[in-house]
Design an enzyme around this catalytic site. Structure first.
Site, PDB file in Angstrom:
ATOM      1  CG  ASP A  10     -34.367  37.375  26.568  1.00 57.91           C
ATOM      2  OD1 ASP A  10     -35.288  37.944  27.174  1.00 57.91           O
ATOM      3  OD2 ASP A  10     -34.116  36.158  26.709  1.00 57.91           O
ATOM      4  CB  SER A  11     -33.564  38.557  30.846  1.00 54.41           C
ATOM      5  OG  SER A  11     -34.209  37.359  30.441  1.00 54.41           O
ATOM      6  CE1 TYR A  42     -32.638  41.824  32.676  1.00 46.52           C
ATOM      7  CE2 TYR A  42     -34.002  42.370  30.787  1.00 46.52           C
ATOM      8  CZ  TYR A  42     -32.786  42.413  31.425  1.00 46.52           C
ATOM      9  OH  TYR A  42     -31.726  43.050  30.816  1.00 46.52           O
ATOM     10  N   GLY A  43     -37.854  38.381  35.080  1.00 45.38           N
ATOM     11  CA  GLY A  43     -39.224  38.092  35.520  1.00 45.38           C
ATOM     12  C   GLY A  43     -39.455  38.253  37.011  1.00 45.38           C
ATOM     13  CB  CYS A  73     -37.178  40.295  26.791  1.00 38.18           C
ATOM     14  SG  CYS A  73     -37.524  40.022  28.538  1.00 38.18           S
ATOM     15  CB  THR A  75     -40.038  40.286  31.380  1.00 30.23           C
ATOM     16  OG1 THR A  75     -40.452  38.918  31.297  1.00 30.23           O
ATOM     17  CG2 THR A  75     -40.138  40.761  32.802  1.00 30.23           C
ATOM     18  CD  GLU A 153     -30.803  32.213  30.243  1.00 29.10           C
ATOM     19  OE1 GLU A 153     -29.728  32.726  30.541  1.00 29.10           O
ATOM     20  OE2 GLU A 153     -31.390  32.436  29.160  1.00 29.10           O
ATOM     21  CB  CYS A 185     -41.550  33.790  28.549  1.00 24.21           C
ATOM     22  SG  CYS A 185     -39.790  33.741  28.985  1.00 24.21           S
ATOM     23  CB  THR A 186     -38.324  35.317  23.984  1.00 28.97           C
ATOM     24  OG1 THR A 186     -37.532  35.830  25.074  1.00 28.97           O
ATOM     25  CG2 THR A 186     -39.168  36.432  23.410  1.00 28.97           C
ATOM     26  CG  HIS A 187     -35.987  32.075  28.208  1.00 28.57           C
ATOM     27  ND1 HIS A 187     -36.046  33.441  28.303  1.00 28.57           N
ATOM     28  CD2 HIS A 187     -34.710  31.731  28.522  1.00 28.57           C
ATOM     29  CE1 HIS A 187     -34.854  33.918  28.659  1.00 28.57           C
ATOM     30  NE2 HIS A 187     -34.024  32.892  28.800  1.00 28.57           N
TER      31      HIS A 187
HETATM   32  N1  DGL Z   1     -37.320  35.923  27.974  1.00 24.72           N
HETATM   33  C1  DGL Z   1     -37.997  36.807  28.847  1.00 24.72           C
HETATM   34  C2  DGL Z   1     -39.421  37.087  28.387  1.00 24.72           C
HETATM   35  O1  DGL Z   1     -39.720  36.970  27.223  1.00 24.72           O
HETATM   36  C3  DGL Z   1     -38.007  36.635  30.298  1.00 24.72           C
HETATM   37  C4  DGL Z   1     -37.224  35.713  31.076  1.00 24.72           C
HETATM   38  C5  DGL Z   1     -36.818  36.300  32.410  1.00 24.72           C
HETATM   39  O2  DGL Z   1     -35.788  36.953  32.431  1.00 24.72           O
HETATM   40  O3  DGL Z   1     -37.522  36.131  33.403  1.00 24.72           O
HETATM   41  O4  DGL Z   1     -40.242  37.465  29.175  1.00 24.72           O
END
Ligand code: DGL
Length: 264
Positions: A10-11, A42-43, A73, A75, A153, A185-187
């Site tokens: 993931d990012s 990454y978004g 992720c 994104t 994060e 988003c996985t976060h």
């Molecule tokens: N965890 C990532 C996702 O599922 C993105 C978070 C990011 O880097 O913006 O999209």
């Protein structure tokens, strides 16, 4: 081949939500996690930049004997899964906003999606909506949740800033009466409690991680590539490793982890 690792990335640390689900269904597998913290989020990056990172990270995982790669992720999946699949022959499993169950199960004909800007603006997302909501019968409210991954994060899940961001991003769903909100988003599964508090118990929050984990198991079963015995181990690599992201990783994973600084 069966002794190869499952590479998950993931990012940042959000992909740990997917890795936890994978660990649950595949206790014997060796898992390698990469959090690309130095290049997050990454978004807000370009698809070209994200694709370049995905290819570099995948090369690293392949050099560590990956037998499958999980893009944990949304994104990165939206930006780069087609390119990656066209370059390697290993199973590549991605994560996408779960519009299918949302559209099937909503009773209010209104669903919400929380995701990054890059996911919502992607051609893959547009295609997902066209596939599962072809006649536009269901109202899909897509909200770009800028800044929310950073709350995870930083380990900042209960602060005033996080609470007010969650309040702002969930407001359109409340106003429209959505009864199903996709965590795209996985976060965000790590903010499920805070999001749920804003939306109330009648709104279903959907985390796709268990479905992704089952897909990983199915693909490896089909390839006859599952380990048949032993206890699986985990290794963690973080680009831009700091004391802070290491501490957050330990909290999110639930135990003290052996973490290596990644320089690719
Ligand atoms: N965890 C990532 C996702 O599922 C993105 C978070 C990011 O880097 O913006 O999209």
């Amino acid at each position: 081949m069966n002794e190869g690792i499952i590479g998950i990335f993931d990012s940042g640390l959000g992909g740990l939500s997917v890795m936890k689900a994978i660990r649950k269904v595949l206790p014997q597998e060796n898992l390698v996690y990469i959090g690309d913290c130095r290049h997050a989020p990454y978004g807000e990056q370009t698809p070209e930049f994200i694709t370049d990172r995905v290819l570099k990270i995948s090369d690293f995982l392949i050099s560590h004997k990956a037998k499958a790669i999980v893009i944990a992720c949304n994104t990165a999946t939206a930006a780069a899964i087609d390119t990656l699949r066209s370059r390697i022959s290993l199973p590549v499993i991605g994560v996408e906003p779960a519009l299918k169950p949302a559209i099937k199960e909503t009773a209010s004909d209104t669903v919400g999606v929380m995701a990054t800007s890059r996911t919502i603006e992607s051609a893959r997302y547009e295609k997902l909506i066209r596939t599962f909501n072809p006649d536009n019968k269901i109202k899909v409210i897509s909200v770009k949740c800028i800044g929310l991954m950073e709350c995870v994060e930083k380990g900042d899940w209960d602060s005033e800033t996080t609470r007010s961001l969650v309040e702002k991003y969930t407001l359109p769903f409340k106003e429209a009466g959505a009864d199903f909100v996709v965590l795209g988003c996985t976060h965000y599964p790590f903010l499920k409690k805070q999001i749920g508090q804003q939306l109330g118990p009648h709104v279903r929050l959907y985390d796709p991680s268990p479905a992704v984990a089952r897909e990983v198991r199915n693909r490896l079963t089909k390839n006859n590539a599952l380990r048949s015995s032993g206890e699986g181990k985990e290794s963690f690599f973080i680009s831009g490793l700091t004391e802070n992201n290491k501490a957050v990783l330990n909290l999110l994973w639930g135990e003290a982890c052996q973490v290596t600084d990644l320089n690719i």
